[in-house]
Design an enzyme around this catalytic site. Structure first.
Site, mmCIF file in Angstrom:
data_model
loop_
_atom_site.group_PDB
_atom_site.id
_atom_site.type_symbol
_atom_site.label_atom_id
_atom_site.label_comp_id
_atom_site.label_asym_id
_atom_site.label_seq_id
_atom_site.Cartn_x
_atom_site.Cartn_y
_atom_site.Cartn_z
ATOM 1 C CE LYS A 98 -3.955 -2.223 2.237
ATOM 2 N NZ LYS A 98 -4.888 -2.160 3.382
ATOM 3 C CG PHE A 129 -13.683 0.567 6.470
ATOM 4 C CD1 PHE A 129 -13.167 0.084 5.275
ATOM 5 C CD2 PHE A 129 -14.371 -0.307 7.293
ATOM 6 C CE1 PHE A 129 -13.337 -1.241 4.897
ATOM 7 C CE2 PHE A 129 -14.550 -1.643 6.935
ATOM 8 C CZ PHE A 129 -14.025 -2.103 5.730
ATOM 9 N NE ARG A 150 -6.015 -13.486 5.407
ATOM 10 C CZ ARG A 150 -6.355 -12.208 5.206
ATOM 11 N NH1 ARG A 150 -6.028 -11.609 4.068
ATOM 12 N NH2 ARG A 150 -6.999 -11.532 6.129
ATOM 13 C CB THR A 170 -6.526 -5.962 9.895
ATOM 14 O OG1 THR A 170 -6.903 -7.123 9.146
ATOM 15 C CG2 THR A 170 -6.926 -4.720 9.129
ATOM 16 N NE ARG A 230 -1.974 -5.655 7.223
ATOM 17 C CZ ARG A 230 -2.951 -6.458 6.830
ATOM 18 N NH1 ARG A 230 -3.335 -7.469 7.599
ATOM 19 N NH2 ARG A 230 -3.558 -6.244 5.684
ATOM 20 C CG HIS A 243 -5.303 -6.331 -0.246
ATOM 21 N ND1 HIS A 243 -6.552 -6.333 0.330
ATOM 22 C CD2 HIS A 243 -5.359 -7.234 -1.267
ATOM 23 C CE1 HIS A 243 -7.338 -7.184 -0.324
ATOM 24 N NE2 HIS A 243 -6.635 -7.738 -1.297
#
Length: 141
Positions: free
Chosen positions: A11, A59, A87, A93, A104, A117
């Site tokens: 991202k 969102f 994942r 998340t 992350r 993502h």
């Protein structure tokens, strides 16, 4: 074990931090092959179509705005259990809840600017890969 394909997007926040190579290294170290890749600056229409499943969620507008705020790196990954493996590499998340050593936990700023993502199931992976990479642009290796 099944060879799968999954879509991954680095991202705008992670692209701006110049950590594409570090994230790619994690994919490859986990046995995932990058079989298609491109950098794009998504239009509002493209981001809106891609995230249409979230259109009724509160969102949605912020997500589309964020995903169009700068370039993204989009790749199709292939490998044994690629969806679950990716994942696991990404982590939760919310980066505050992500396990140490996940993408992350290491590179995301917030639940919104969360670096990456990844497809969540074989059905969504097929749709997401086809959205960004028509069949002629994906090469098993």
């Amino acid at each position: 074990m099944a060879i799968e394909r999954t879509l991954s997007i680095i991202k705008p926040d992670a692209v701006a931090k110049n950590v594409i190579g570090k994230i790619y290294q994690r994919f490859e170290d986990a046995g995932l092959k990058i079989i298609a890749a491109k950098m794009v600056h998504l239009s509002e229409q493209e981001a809106g179509q891609f995230y249409a499943v979230h259109k009724e969620r509160p969102f949605y507008k912020d997500l589309v705005s964020f995903m169009t705020s700068g370039p993204v790196m989009i790749q199709c990954l292939e490998g044994e259990n690629a969806i679950a493996k990716n994942r696991e590499l990404m982590g939760a998340t919310d980066p505050k809840k992500a396990d140490a050593g996940t993408i992350r936990a290491d590179f995301a700023d917030s639940i919104d600017a969360n670096a990456v993502h990844g497809s969540d199931a074989p059905e969504t992976a097929a749709v997401e890969v086809a959205f960004f990479f028509p069949g002629m642009n994906v090469y098993s290796r």
